[in-house]
Design a protein around this motif. Sequence first.
Motif, PDB file in Angstrom:
ATOM      1  N   HIS A  60       0.828  -1.199   0.000  1.00 12.60           N
ATOM      2  CA  HIS A  60       0.000   0.000   0.000  1.00 12.60           C
ATOM      3  C   HIS A  60       0.867   1.255   0.000  1.00 12.60           C
ATOM      4  O   HIS A  60       2.081   1.191   0.211  1.00 12.60           O
ATOM      5  CB  HIS A  60      -0.930   0.023   1.219  1.00 12.60           C
ATOM      6  CG  HIS A  60      -0.213  -0.022   2.526  1.00 12.60           C
ATOM      7  ND1 HIS A  60      -0.021  -1.171   3.236  1.00 12.60           N
ATOM      8  CD2 HIS A  60       0.375   0.972   3.251  1.00 12.60           C
ATOM      9  CE1 HIS A  60       0.646  -0.904   4.335  1.00 12.60           C
ATOM     10  NE2 HIS A  60       0.909   0.384   4.374  1.00 12.60           N
TER      11      HIS A  60
ATOM     12  N   CYS B   2       0.477   5.144   1.828  1.00 14.17           N
ATOM     13  CA  CYS B   2      -0.283   5.951   2.782  1.00 14.17           C
ATOM     14  C   CYS B   2       0.073   7.422   2.623  1.00 14.17           C
ATOM     15  O   CYS B   2       1.236   7.767   2.387  1.00 14.17           O
ATOM     16  CB  CYS B   2       0.006   5.522   4.222  1.00 14.17           C
ATOM     17  SG  CYS B   2      -0.638   3.904   4.660  1.00 14.17           S
TER      18      CYS B   2
ATOM     19  N   GLN C  45      -0.432  10.740   5.011  1.00 20.01           N
ATOM     20  CA  GLN C  45      -0.813  11.141   6.356  1.00 20.01           C
ATOM     21  C   GLN C  45      -0.566  12.625   6.563  1.00 20.01           C
ATOM     22  O   GLN C  45       0.374  13.196   6.014  1.00 20.01           O
ATOM     23  CB  GLN C  45      -0.027  10.347   7.408  1.00 20.01           C
ATOM     24  CG  GLN C  45      -0.337   8.855   7.420  1.00 20.01           C
ATOM     25  CD  GLN C  45       0.476   8.128   8.466  1.00 20.01           C
ATOM     26  OE1 GLN C  45       1.687   8.309   8.559  1.00 20.01           O
ATOM     27  NE2 GLN C  45      -0.184   7.299   9.269  1.00 20.01           N
TER      28      GLN C  45
ATOM     29  N   TYR D 247      -9.689   4.976   4.884  1.00 19.54           N
ATOM     30  CA  TYR D 247      -9.486   6.202   5.668  1.00 19.54           C
ATOM     31  C   TYR D 247      -9.544   5.855   7.150  1.00 19.54           C
ATOM     32  O   TYR D 247     -10.341   5.010   7.583  1.00 19.54           O
ATOM     33  CB  TYR D 247     -10.553   7.236   5.336  1.00 19.54           C
ATOM     34  CG  TYR D 247     -10.625   8.363   6.348  1.00 19.54           C
ATOM     35  CD1 TYR D 247      -9.648   9.355   6.374  1.00 19.54           C
ATOM     36  CD2 TYR D 247     -11.648   8.420   7.294  1.00 19.54           C
ATOM     37  CE1 TYR D 247      -9.692  10.359   7.302  1.00 19.54           C
ATOM     38  CE2 TYR D 247     -11.705   9.429   8.216  1.00 19.54           C
ATOM     39  CZ  TYR D 247     -10.725  10.411   8.226  1.00 19.54           C
ATOM     40  OH  TYR D 247     -10.766  11.412   9.153  1.00 19.54           O
TER      41      TYR D 247
ATOM     42  N   THR E 116      -5.168   9.532   7.929  1.00 23.89           N
ATOM     43  CA  THR E 116      -4.457   8.562   7.098  1.00 23.89           C
ATOM     44  C   THR E 116      -5.362   8.062   5.984  1.00 23.89           C
ATOM     45  O   THR E 116      -6.430   7.497   6.248  1.00 23.89           O
ATOM     46  CB  THR E 116      -3.980   7.367   7.944  1.00 23.89           C
ATOM     47  OG1 THR E 116      -3.180   7.843   9.024  1.00 23.89           O
ATOM     48  CG2 THR E 116      -3.168   6.399   7.095  1.00 23.89           C
TER      49      THR E 116
ATOM     50  N   THR F  40      -5.154   5.411   2.905  1.00 24.64           N
ATOM     51  CA  THR F  40      -4.339   4.272   2.456  1.00 24.64           C
ATOM     52  C   THR F  40      -4.843   3.809   1.107  1.00 24.64           C
ATOM     53  O   THR F  40      -6.003   3.423   0.963  1.00 24.64           O
ATOM     54  CB  THR F  40      -4.403   3.115   3.461  1.00 24.64           C
ATOM     55  OG1 THR F  40      -4.006   3.593   4.756  1.00 24.64           O
ATOM     56  CG2 THR F  40      -3.489   1.986   3.038  1.00 24.64           C
TER      57      THR F  40
END
Length: 360
Positions: A272, A274, A276, A330, A350, A352
């Motif tokens: 994945h 991310c 943030q 989320y 976050t 993802t």
Amino acid sequence: MARMTPPAAPHAALPAPCERSAFPRQTFETLRTQFTLVISLLAFLPNLVLTLASAGNLSWSGAAWILLVGLLSAVIGYVLSGALLRPLHRLELEVGEGDFAQFHTDDPREIRSLRRAFGSLMTRLGTEQTRRNAFMATLVHDLKTPLIAAGHLTRALTELPLPDHEKRAVGEQLQTETERLLALVQQMADAHRFERDDVQLHLAPADLREVAEQVARRLRPQAEALGLTLHVDGAGQAEVDRAALERALGNLTENALRYARHEVRLTVAPRHVCVQDDGPGLNVPLNELAQPFNAQPVVIAGQQYTAGTAGLGLFIVRRIAEAHGGTLRYGREPPQGGPPAAPDASPLTTFTLVLPEVLP
């Protein structure tokens, strides 16, 4: 003296062949008439065959019996067809009134399936109508505002005797409004493209860290102008459409920069990517916000977004993830390396982007 001819009769007064045959044709087009005819024939024909086979010569009493059987068969066919078609006729009336959600105990399985199908169809039509209204709101408001501003700035450049430094400032403002307008048009075009189910992607092995670094290089001047830091960590590879993935990460990173307080971090992992930020997060569920043309205004971190554009960016990201066979998630996560209860360690927003086609 000239001889006068009598006027011809109007054409409409002549009976047309289609008008003469309209009544019986419309009569036999109804389901009840067809059911009545079939049931009547099924009840009458065996009796007719038995009567003719048992009696060598048809007498008056035999003919009367056949007529009686035919009449009874027609009555039975009419009654049975009405009983069989009662749920369908009731559904027809309820559809005409627009209220067909209530199920009845005597509804057959096919009628229940029709009710569910009609309900699903009305839901989709309502959603499309809502999106259409939001799309019109976008055209009226979001596109009209930068166009009006660009018109005023152009008039100032052409009609007012401005010094050179003010002309440069007006030119920069005009360029900003033009870029804003082009970005909105591009966003709407991408939303229309990714709203279709058959999104075409050109998959190829890609270094996710390199894609994230490319997005960070493009947006780092914007982050520095806002006084924010933009970091990229981790490593990973995947079979992706590089241009579409850059668009998705760019949308997520731009949203993060819009709401972050101090920093934005892009973290690449084998399965994945991310994005943030330490901003306030969403105040509505992701499924409700990530819609192509959200009909309701949304307030995020005290900033109000008009109907039509509130969820376009997240919708594009979600559809890109789904087109790759992945998902968009989320959540609010505690920062790594520090206790969640610390005053400066608020949960991180976050997003993802899960990519299941990640290579080992």
